[in-house]
Design an enzyme around this catalytic site. Structure first.
Site, PDB file in Angstrom:
ATOM      1  CB  CYS A   2      -9.542   6.615 -24.806  1.00  0.00           C
ATOM      2  SG  CYS A   2      -8.944   6.511 -26.472  1.00  0.00           S
ATOM      3  NE  ARG A  27      -8.169   7.959 -19.110  1.00  0.00           N
ATOM      4  CZ  ARG A  27      -7.498   7.178 -18.292  1.00  0.00           C
ATOM      5  NH1 ARG A  27      -7.097   7.650 -17.141  1.00  0.00           N
ATOM      6  NH2 ARG A  27      -7.236   5.930 -18.613  1.00  0.00           N
ATOM      7  CD1 TRP A  75      -3.705  10.933 -27.377  1.00  0.00           C
ATOM      8  CD2 TRP A  75      -3.290   8.819 -27.995  1.00  0.00           C
ATOM      9  NE1 TRP A  75      -2.399  10.856 -27.798  1.00  0.00           N
ATOM     10  CE2 TRP A  75      -2.124   9.579 -28.179  1.00  0.00           C
ATOM     11  CE3 TRP A  75      -3.259   7.460 -28.332  1.00  0.00           C
ATOM     12  CZ2 TRP A  75      -0.934   9.029 -28.659  1.00  0.00           C
ATOM     13  CZ3 TRP A  75      -2.083   6.917 -28.814  1.00  0.00           C
ATOM     14  CH2 TRP A  75      -0.937   7.696 -28.969  1.00  0.00           C
ATOM     15  CG  ASN A 101      -8.998   3.588 -22.240  1.00  0.00           C
ATOM     16  OD1 ASN A 101      -8.113   3.762 -23.076  1.00  0.00           O
ATOM     17  ND2 ASN A 101      -8.789   3.660 -20.943  1.00  0.00           N
ATOM     18  N   GLY A 102      -8.622   1.342 -25.023  1.00  0.00           N
ATOM     19  CA  GLY A 102      -7.703   0.207 -25.132  1.00  0.00           C
ATOM     20  C   GLY A 102      -7.453  -0.120 -26.592  1.00  0.00           C
ATOM     21  CD  GLU A 496      10.853  16.286 -16.170  1.00  0.00           C
ATOM     22  OE1 GLU A 496      11.081  15.300 -16.885  1.00  0.00           O
ATOM     23  OE2 GLU A 496       9.719  16.726 -15.971  1.00  0.00           O
ATOM     24  CE  LYS A 500       7.324  18.325 -18.113  1.00  0.00           C
ATOM     25  NZ  LYS A 500       7.692  17.077 -17.563  1.00  0.00           N
ATOM     26  CD  GLU A 503       6.202  16.203 -21.570  1.00  0.00           C
ATOM     27  OE1 GLU A 503       5.535  15.195 -21.345  1.00  0.00           O
ATOM     28  OE2 GLU A 503       6.616  16.946 -20.653  1.00  0.00           O
ATOM     29  CG  HIS A 519      32.302  13.348 -26.504  1.00  0.00           C
ATOM     30  ND1 HIS A 519      33.587  13.131 -26.938  1.00  0.00           N
ATOM     31  CD2 HIS A 519      32.379  13.532 -25.163  1.00  0.00           C
ATOM     32  CE1 HIS A 519      34.405  13.155 -25.889  1.00  0.00           C
ATOM     33  NE2 HIS A 519      33.690  13.401 -24.802  1.00  0.00           N
ATOM     34  CE  LYS A 618      -0.844  14.028 -15.491  1.00  0.00           C
ATOM     35  NZ  LYS A 618       0.519  14.423 -15.798  1.00  0.00           N
TER      36      LYS A 618
HETATM   37  C1  G6P Z   1       3.064  10.321 -20.602  1.00  0.00           C
HETATM   38  C2  G6P Z   1       2.890  11.670 -19.945  1.00  0.00           C
HETATM   39  C3  G6P Z   1       4.142  12.024 -19.149  1.00  0.00           C
HETATM   40  C4  G6P Z   1       4.456  10.922 -18.154  1.00  0.00           C
HETATM   41  C5  G6P Z   1       4.573   9.555 -18.835  1.00  0.00           C
HETATM   42  C6  G6P Z   1       4.641   8.430 -17.813  1.00  0.00           C
HETATM   43  O1  G6P Z   1       4.043  10.395 -21.588  1.00  0.00           O
HETATM   44  O2  G6P Z   1       2.629  12.663 -20.923  1.00  0.00           O
HETATM   45  O3  G6P Z   1       3.924  13.238 -18.453  1.00  0.00           O
HETATM   46  O4  G6P Z   1       5.661  11.213 -17.509  1.00  0.00           O
HETATM   47  O5  G6P Z   1       3.416   9.321 -19.639  1.00  0.00           O
HETATM   48  O6  G6P Z   1       3.445   8.419 -17.094  1.00  0.00           O
HETATM   49  P1  G6P Z   1       3.255   7.787 -15.668  1.00  0.00           P
HETATM   50  O7  G6P Z   1       1.811   8.008 -15.342  1.00  0.00           O
HETATM   51  O8  G6P Z   1       3.603   6.336 -15.800  1.00  0.00           O
HETATM   52  O9  G6P Z   1       4.173   8.479 -14.735  1.00  0.00           O
END
Ligand code: G6P
Length: 623
Positions: A2, A27, A75, A101-102, A496, A500, A503, A519, A618
């Site tokens: 948010c 956000r 969100w 927000n929270g 990673e 990606k 996501e 395995h 994010k």
């Molecule tokens: C969310 C984002 C990711 C990020 C993760 C940790 O899941 O979508 O891209 O890696 O949070 O975020 P931070 O700001 O703590 O690196």
């Protein structure tokens, strides 16, 4: 999660509020809304389910009048995305409007109490209780003889303070009142808020990227602070200690950094910015004379640093993958044992942590709830706890004992790219730093330094693979499952790369150590399940080559991320992406770039919203 914004001054409030929400959309993007106080002394609204563009079209048809207002991009946590659940929420009969927000943990019991008193709830959110509590407090204050002589600023601040006293949970909050023109109250507990100071105007936002181009004077609100903003005044108080002298800092951000420019998506922009972001991360951090790296903000004495005999890295998501890269590199360079913990696990675990352990919380945003909680837990236990983060002034930066900024520039695409490579770089530089403090020779230190210095140029070269990766994406975009396989330094890259793809394209992808696939994951291999092997030359290249054979023997397509001279794998693999030939410690930087691009192009081909993938945000500020 948010984003919230606020404005008080002389402009049409909705114009800044809308632009601010656009910049904070990463956000959350389930719904968005604005409220302003109109010249006719009422509160007016515009809310819309879905992206900010929907709200924007609504506002173009019916702009909101008024020079005081608040806004929110949601969100969803409590209650699905809907018009009713969108913020701002009204308190009572429309005396106050709030954006939050929270998460309010005790909202159920408060809601029951307020309903008994006759308050009517219009949404399923936890946030609405805050609006009614403020309304109830305000009504009590204005009818109390002791308070009747107080100024609007005092009444408004007290109404908010009283409401907060009964709330459990986290909040970044902005409130406007029907009866108080030109006055906005902001409060923070756990969720970030930044105030922008202009000439005869004040701005409010969840993070400073919303303020770039409007003002460069900013005040970071700290936890338990309440601010009253009018056009020409800013008063900050702390819940317990009273008036606070706020510090005005200079925002080092220009609008170009938060704009798309000629790129179609932030994700592509940020992938392509990596030569620059890496150069910025390393700037001023090399000491060629002593063949080591330097950090200004560790805030630990040389003696404390020398006595570190173990490092604990904690993080979430992509930052956790960077920590895994850090584990390999720091152990290799510094010969110090490194452990990597998911912050969401560490916060509730009670692992034995020795006195000589130095803790690093790694977080791009500096606001991830679990990472902050793990950081606080480690601090509580007396361990020096440092933050590696990107957002200047973030909660992690404020609360840690010291730390290292990435200086990667604002990252807006929800899927992290440039922050990841900068995190890997900072961790590598830490490896060098501790290495040179212990056994690493001057010569070896110098070689590492020279290698890191080449990174911007190497990533530039790597980016030449764009059209090849695009071709490969077209070939495999129809597949539903992908395996990502790598060993040693390239194992975190496999994780990673898979993350990606998951996501942003909503495909199933699994990252695995290449040898472990026997395995379990090998059972997934068939002609529609591509295996992406991250296999530039290295100590166990031959072994990975055998893993490729095993996949091929079962009819699985193989995409290999290699470097020049990879004839044997080229003969076996269906498709190869070439990256520059580099020593193993630089491979995590060069090989991740084609994987970022692969996820990007596959998501595009599948029609996904690359910068705002479904269900994600994010900055994950809830547990
Ligand atoms: C969310 C984002 C990711 C990020 C993760 C940790 O899941 O979508 O891209 O890696 O949070 O975020 P931070 O700001 O703590 O690196």
């Amino acid at each position: 999660m948010c984003g919230i914004v606020g404005y008080v001054g002389k402009r049409n409030a909705w114009e800044f509020l809308l632009e601010g929400l656009r910049r904070l959309e990463y956000r959350g993007y389930d719904s968005a809304g604005l409220a302003t106080r109109t010249p006719e002394n009422s509160l007016d609204f515009s809310k819309s389910v879905g992206r900010i563009t929907a709200l924007s079209s609504q506002l173009e048809t019916r702009p909101l009048a008024g020079t005081l207002g608040i806004g929110h991009t949601r969100w969803a946590t409590h209650g699905p995305p809907s018009q009713e659940n969108s913020h701002p929420h009204l308190g009572g009969d429309g005396e106050v409007a709030i954006v939050h927000n929270g998460v309010i943990e005790n909202y159920q019991s408060l809601k029951q109490e307020l309903e008994i008193e006759g308050y009517c709830f219009r949404s399923e959110t936890d946030s609405e209780v805050i609006a009614h509590l403020i309304d109830r407090n305000l009504a009590r204050l204005v009818s109390d003889a002791e308070w009747s002589a107080c100024t609007p600023n005092e009444l408004a601040a007290e109404a908010v303070r009283g409401a907060l006293a009964g709330l459990r949970g986290t909040l970044g909050l902005a409130v406007i009142f029907r009866r108080f023109p030109g006055l906005l109250v902001a409060a923070r507990r756990g969720s970030p808020l930044v105030i922008g100071v202009g000439k005869d105007e004040h701005f409010l936002a969840s993070d400073s990227s919303a303020l770039a181009g409007y003002t460069d004077k900013i005040v970071y609100l700290a936890d338990h602070q309440i601010a009253v903003l009018t056009a020409d005044q800013l008063n900050v108080t702390h819940r317990e200690t009273g008036a606070v002298r706020h510090l005005i800092q200079t925002l080092q951000l220009d609008t170009r950094q938060v704009e798309l420019g000629s790129y179609p998506h932030y994700m592509l922009k940020e992938i392509c910015e990596q030569p620059q972001s890496l150069a910025d991360t390393m700037r001023g951090r090399f000491d060629s004379e002593d063949a080591t790296s330097v950090f200004g903000g560790l805030n630990l004495s040389p003696q404390q640093l020398r006595s570190v005999d173990r490092i604990l890295l904690t993080a979430c998501g992509t930052s956790w993958h960077a920590a895994l890269v850090g584990e390999y590199l720091i152990e290799e360079m510094a010969r110090l044992p490194v452990e990597v913990e998911y912050a969401s696990e560490l916060r509730y675990r009670n692992p034995p942590v020795d006195r000589g352990t130095l803790v690093f919380a790694i977080t791009q945003s500096g606001e991830t709830a679990d990472t902050l909680a793990a950081m606080r837990e480690m601090k509580r236990k007396g361990h020096p706890t440092l933050a590696i983060c990107n957002v200047v002034g973030s909660t992690a930066a404020q609360e840690s004992d010291g730390g290292i900024y990435l200086h990667a520039g604002p990252e807006i695409g929800v899927a992290s790219t440039k922050a990841y490579t900068s995190q890997c770089l900072v961790l590598s530089l830490l490896g060098l730093y501790f290495g040179r403090m212990h056994h690493l020779s001057y010569d070896a230190g110098r070689r590492y330094l020279e290698g890191f210095q080449r990174l911007p140029e190497l990533i530039d070269q790597t980016l030449q693979c764009k059209s090849e990766v695009q071709r490969i994406a077209e070939k495999y975009a129809h597949c539903r499952n992908f395996l990502y396989l790598g060993r040693q330094h390239n194992f975190p890259t496999a994780l990673e790369g898979a993350l990606k793809l998951k996501e942003i394209s909503y495909l199933h992808a699994e990252g695995y150590p290449a040898a472990e696939m026997k395995h379990g994951p090998i059972a997934l291999v068939d002609e529609n399940t591509p295996s992406v092997f991250i296999m530039p030359p290295g100590g166990i290249y031959e072994k990975v080559l055998s893993n490729v054979q095993e996949v091929k023997a079962r009819g699985g397509p193989v995409i290999a991320i290699v470097s020049e001279g990879a004839e044997r794998v080229a003969a076996l693999a269906d498709d190869c992406v070439y990256t520059p030939a580099v020593p193993e410690y630089l491979q995590p930087f060069t090989t991740v770039v084609p994987l970022q691009l692969l996820a990007y192009y596959i998501a595009l081909l599948r029609g996904c919203d690359v910068d705002r993938p479904r269900n994600l945000a994010k900055s994950v500020t809830v547990e």
